[in-house]
Design a protein around this motif. Structure first.
Motif, PDB file in Angstrom:
ATOM      1  N   SER A 130       7.303  -6.155   5.535  1.00 57.07           N
ATOM      2  CA  SER A 130       7.662  -7.189   4.556  1.00 57.07           C
ATOM      3  C   SER A 130       7.822  -8.545   5.234  1.00 57.07           C
ATOM      4  N   LEU A 134       5.690 -12.136   4.890  1.00 64.72           N
ATOM      5  CA  LEU A 134       6.355 -13.410   4.588  1.00 64.72           C
ATOM      6  C   LEU A 134       6.232 -14.412   5.731  1.00 64.72           C
ATOM      7  N   GLY A 153       8.116 -17.298   3.197  1.00 65.53           N
ATOM      8  CA  GLY A 153       8.251 -17.039   1.761  1.00 65.53           C
ATOM      9  C   GLY A 153       6.928 -16.557   1.192  1.00 65.53           C
ATOM     10  N   GLU A 155       4.959 -13.853  -1.784  1.00 64.27           N
ATOM     11  CA  GLU A 155       5.137 -12.612  -2.542  1.00 64.27           C
ATOM     12  C   GLU A 155       5.045 -11.415  -1.610  1.00 64.27           C
ATOM     13  N   CYS A 174      15.516 -14.300   2.843  1.00 66.95           N
ATOM     14  CA  CYS A 174      14.690 -15.205   2.038  1.00 66.95           C
ATOM     15  C   CYS A 174      15.466 -16.375   1.447  1.00 66.95           C
ATOM     16  N   ALA A 177      14.081 -19.197   3.293  1.00 67.25           N
ATOM     17  CA  ALA A 177      12.621 -19.278   3.442  1.00 67.25           C
ATOM     18  C   ALA A 177      12.114 -20.658   3.038  1.00 67.25           C
ATOM     19  N   GLU A 180       9.475 -20.462  -2.140  1.00 70.93           N
ATOM     20  CA  GLU A 180      10.049 -19.435  -3.007  1.00 70.93           C
ATOM     21  C   GLU A 180       9.501 -18.050  -2.646  1.00 70.93           C
ATOM     22  N   THR A 181      10.368 -17.025  -2.755  1.00 75.70           N
ATOM     23  CA  THR A 181       9.969 -15.647  -2.462  1.00 75.70           C
ATOM     24  C   THR A 181      10.096 -14.785  -3.706  1.00 75.70           C
ATOM     25  N   LEU A 183      10.027 -10.797  -4.693  1.00 73.11           N
ATOM     26  CA  LEU A 183      10.068  -9.438  -4.168  1.00 73.11           C
ATOM     27  C   LEU A 183       9.735  -8.473  -5.290  1.00 73.11           C
ATOM     28  N   LYS A 218      13.385 -12.882  -7.708  1.00 70.89           N
ATOM     29  CA  LYS A 218      12.906 -14.168  -7.206  1.00 70.89           C
ATOM     30  C   LYS A 218      14.038 -14.850  -6.434  1.00 70.89           C
ATOM     31  N   ALA A 221      13.677 -21.209  -2.724  1.00 70.91           N
ATOM     32  CA  ALA A 221      13.487 -21.573  -1.314  1.00 70.91           C
ATOM     33  C   ALA A 221      14.641 -22.390  -0.740  1.00 70.91           C
TER      34      ALA A 221
END
Length: 428
Positions: A130, A134, A153, A155, A174, A177, A180-181, A183, A218, A221
């Motif tokens: 993961s 990222l 960051g 998806e 995150c 990050a 924006e991430t 997951l 979500k 960031a």
């Protein structure tokens, strides 16, 4: 290998105040490390896991100051680039290995995360992959791991069917990050209450995690977390041992400062005991639990309260009828294989316990005989096995020092409620 024997007990309606939760503490320590300003944590449990966590964030650039026993101040990391490679030893803490890997992913310098030989066997692939997805450089799917951020960051898809710690660690990572991430979760998320514990902890520092759906989260960031002043609630898993002690001694027990509102599944363990026949009363933050009649076996899904399964299995050995514990496959990935090791050790006593990869079946009321039980270097097994001595004086636990991982004063607390134990000399 240190051994400890339970000699006798004189338990008579004790009142117990359990130290702060290591689950909450681990999350607060990780978040304090990436928050701006100085966080103050009170009622901090004093154990090996917490010592390792404080040492780890110090190596990443946070400043930890001991104020008094159980109280620390943590100044968050100000420079996310170190002049030299940081080498972190997580010791025996699986939680720390996941959380500190996540925190370290924010640094633009190299960090090596390692742990004990036993922890090196625990899976890290989901976390490692993961973080790669990222934007973090990660060289291995098992400890020791060398990584280098910062986390970018984007998806990522995460399988949370084996451990909730993967997701908790990523949620913390995150928050800082660069973009924006999102997951995306696949598989049945185990120990979902621990995810809520993480979300609640993030909120205390002003962080935000948005729940898009039951399978999608979500994380906005570059969040600016703010230092907090937190008094850590009592540990609900540690409380389970004193509930069981009272029932095995056929008396009552009062627990002070019990966290009834905790999202942690183990905080509802007293409800499982109530179904087995215990009498339960709540008075503000006090939990009063008493023995009324022999406990009865039940069928119960323990998927959301995995860490009290060893306590329940010990109680079930002395209950009437059969207890069937389900939805616990994730116990195979704890400090020991908490399905196989737990049951195989207890069967040495003459217990009648069957298990498969997802369940345990205990037939109560068996005639038991004394034997040495190994903790398998697992603090939960050591503490649960000790309770058997209330019914079977003379029981001996090898590798008894495993309790230092989460509750180093455990033997002292047992002494306070009337359980006498002694260290057994081993041949040199």
């Amino acid at each position: 290998m240190p051994k400890r024997q339970v000699v006798s007990h004189t338990i008579d309606s004790p009142t117990v105040t359990v130290p702060g939760s290591k689950y909450l503490a681990n999350r607060y320590i990780a978040l304090a490390a990436i928050a701006t300003g100085t966080t103050r944590l009170s009622n901090l449990p004093q154990n090996d896991d917490i010592e390792a966590a404080l040492e780890a964030i110090s190596q990443l650039g946070a400043v930890v100051t001991d104020i008094e026993p159980g109280v620390v101040e943590i100044q968050g990391i100000t420079h996310y680039s170190l002049s030299d490679t940081a080498h972190i030893n997580c010791r025996d803490s699986g939680t720390l290995s996941r959380f500190i890997t996540a925190v370290a992913s924010n640094l633009s310098s190299e960090v090596v995360v390692d742990a004990s030989e036993q922890m090196r066997q625990r899976p890290m692939r989901e976390v490692s992959q993961s973080l790669r997805d990222l934007g973090v450089s990660v060289d291995s799917n098992r400890l020791p791991i060398t990584l280098k951020g910062p986390i970018k960051g984007g998806e990522v898809e995460l399988d949370t069917s084996r451990s909730s710690q993967y997701l908790s660690g990523l949620l913390i990572a995150c928050l800082k990050a660069e973009t924006e991430t999102v997951l995306m979760l696949k598989g049945k998320t185990v120990s979902s209450s621990y995810i809520q514990l993480t979300k609640n902890a993030i909120e205390k520092f002003g962080g935000v995690v948005e729940e898009v759906s039951s399978t999608q989260l979500k994380v906005p960031a570059n969040q600016q977390l703010k230092a907090a002043d937190i008094n850590i609630a009592s540990d609900v898993v540690s409380s389970s041992y004193f509930m069981a002690a009272g029932l095995l001694a056929e008396t009552s027990v009062t627990l002070n400062a019990f966290d009834f509102d905790s999202p942690q599944g183990e905080s509802k363990f007293y409800q499982v005991l109530e179904k087995m026949g215990a009498a339960v009363e709540r008075h503000d933050s006090q939990l009063f639990l008493s023995y009324q009649r022999p406990l009865s076996g039940i069928t119960v899904d323990m998927g959301d309260m995995p860490d009290v399964v060893p306590t329940l299995v010990v109680l079930a050995m002395f209950a009437q009828g059969e207890t069937h514990i389900t939805n616990i496959a994730h116990l195979a990935f704890k400090e020991s294989n908490r399905i196989v090791d737990l049951c195989d050790e207890l069967n040495k006593l003459g217990a009648n316990i069957d298990y498969d990869e997802d369940s345990i079946r205990v037939k109560g009321g068996q005639t038991l005989s004394l034997a040495e039980l190994s903790s398998c270097h697992d603090h939960r097994l050591a503490m649960s096995f000790a309770l058997i001595g209330i019914k079977l004086p003379g029981i001996t636990i090898t590798d008894a020092q495993a309790v230092e991982k989460s509750f180093p004063r455990y033997w002292e607390f047992l002494q306070q409620i009337g359980v006498e134990t002694q260290v057994v000399a081993t041949a040199s």
